[in-house]
Design a protein around this motif. Structure first.
Motif, PDB file in Angstrom:
ATOM      1  N   ALA A 158      27.727  -0.089  16.942  1.00 49.86           N
ATOM      2  CA  ALA A 158      26.706  -1.186  16.306  1.00 49.86           C
ATOM      3  C   ALA A 158      25.234  -0.642  16.625  1.00 49.86           C
ATOM      4  O   ALA A 158      25.028  -0.208  17.586  1.00 49.86           O
ATOM      5  CB  ALA A 158      27.096  -2.552  16.659  1.00 49.86           C
ATOM      6  N   SER A 159      24.563  -1.020  15.766  1.00 51.71           N
ATOM      7  CA  SER A 159      22.867  -0.686  15.943  1.00 51.71           C
ATOM      8  C   SER A 159      22.341  -2.049  16.065  1.00 51.71           C
ATOM      9  O   SER A 159      22.757  -2.974  15.160  1.00 51.71           O
ATOM     10  CB  SER A 159      22.467   0.007  14.916  1.00 51.71           C
ATOM     11  N   CYS A 167      18.909  -0.094  19.261  1.00 57.48           N
ATOM     12  CA  CYS A 167      19.661   0.319  20.357  1.00 57.48           C
ATOM     13  C   CYS A 167      20.887   0.689  19.547  1.00 57.48           C
ATOM     14  O   CYS A 167      21.392   0.065  18.612  1.00 57.48           O
ATOM     15  CB  CYS A 167      19.868  -0.825  21.248  1.00 57.48           C
ATOM     16  N   TRP A 168      21.983   1.444  20.316  1.00 59.97           N
ATOM     17  CA  TRP A 168      23.098   1.788  19.839  1.00 59.97           C
ATOM     18  C   TRP A 168      23.985   1.503  20.792  1.00 59.97           C
ATOM     19  O   TRP A 168      23.807   1.745  21.986  1.00 59.97           O
ATOM     20  CB  TRP A 168      23.120   3.362  19.348  1.00 59.97           C
ATOM     21  N   GLY A 193      30.940   1.059  25.229  1.00 59.35           N
ATOM     22  CA  GLY A 193      30.583  -0.175  25.401  1.00 59.35           C
ATOM     23  C   GLY A 193      29.351  -0.492  26.029  1.00 59.35           C
ATOM     24  O   GLY A 193      28.925  -1.583  26.461  1.00 59.35           O
ATOM     25  N   ILE A 194      28.533   0.637  26.492  1.00 59.52           N
ATOM     26  CA  ILE A 194      27.210   0.598  26.942  1.00 59.52           C
ATOM     27  C   ILE A 194      26.297   0.529  25.956  1.00 59.52           C
ATOM     28  O   ILE A 194      26.199   1.566  24.938  1.00 59.52           O
ATOM     29  CB  ILE A 194      27.151   1.885  27.826  1.00 59.52           C
ATOM     30  N   MET A 195      25.043   0.026  26.118  1.00 61.48           N
ATOM     31  CA  MET A 195      24.018   0.087  25.246  1.00 61.48           C
ATOM     32  C   MET A 195      23.206   1.344  25.463  1.00 61.48           C
ATOM     33  O   MET A 195      22.495   1.424  26.698  1.00 61.48           O
ATOM     34  CB  MET A 195      23.072  -1.305  25.344  1.00 61.48           C
ATOM     35  N   PHE A 196      22.858   2.156  24.661  1.00 57.91           N
ATOM     36  CA  PHE A 196      22.152   3.387  24.677  1.00 57.91           C
ATOM     37  C   PHE A 196      20.745   3.031  24.941  1.00 57.91           C
ATOM     38  O   PHE A 196      20.217   2.135  24.227  1.00 57.91           O
ATOM     39  CB  PHE A 196      22.383   4.401  23.615  1.00 57.91           C
TER      40      PHE A 196
END
Length: 158
Positions: free
Chosen positions: A68-69, A83-84, A90-93
């Motif tokens: 998801a973005s 953010c991706w 399961g971690i937000m880049f």
């Protein structure tokens, strides 16, 4: 899209709805490879909070992951943050930041790729027929050279 480079809540309206996506992702990064992994996906996109936030859900059963973005428009600076998150970690880049100017969106950030510091660039552009095209590029030399490592070619689902 605002040609003056000041973000608007309508900047990503071109993505509203459902899409099929042809992905091209480099098989190896940072080694001068030109071998691409090509695979299909689907994507759904919607707006929230009056347009200052939008979300897409990316589903890629062919490669066993989804993501998801999350995009937010800072109302003070008029810049977007993107953010991706992918299902594998399961971690937000880390976010990329930017805006649209003259019909193209360019967003920059920093991240790590397999332990290597990279500058990151997302670009939103449009095919001659108006379909959206997204690309991701990494630089390991502070933006002197960019390697495009992933592209997404969108086709709207009726």
């Amino acid at each position: 899209m605002d040609i003056a480079g000041k973000g608007q809540v309508t900047d990503f309206d071109f993505l509203l709805g459902n899409w099929t996506v042809e992905n091209r992702r480099l098989k190896q990064r940072h080694v001068g490879s030109d071998e691409w992994d090509i695979f299909p996906a689907t994507q759904q996109f919607w707006k929230m909070l009056g347009g200052v936030m939008n979300v897409d859900e990316f589903n890629c059963p062919a490669r066993g992951f989804s993501g998801a973005s999350i995009r937010t428009l800072d109302q003070t600076t008029r810049r977007w943050s993107i953010c991706w998150v992918n299902s594998a970690s399961g971690i937000m880049f880390p976010p990329v930041h930017g805006q649209f100017c003259s019909g193209q969106g360019i967003f920059y950030g920093t991240d790590e790729d397999n332990g290597t510091h990279v500058d990151v660039r997302f670009t939103w552009s449009f095919q001659p027929d108006g379909r959206p095209l997204w690309s991701q590029a990494y630089s390991t030399d502070v933006g002197a050279n960019w390697e495009t490592n992933w592209t997404m070619d969108f086709t709207r689902v009726s």
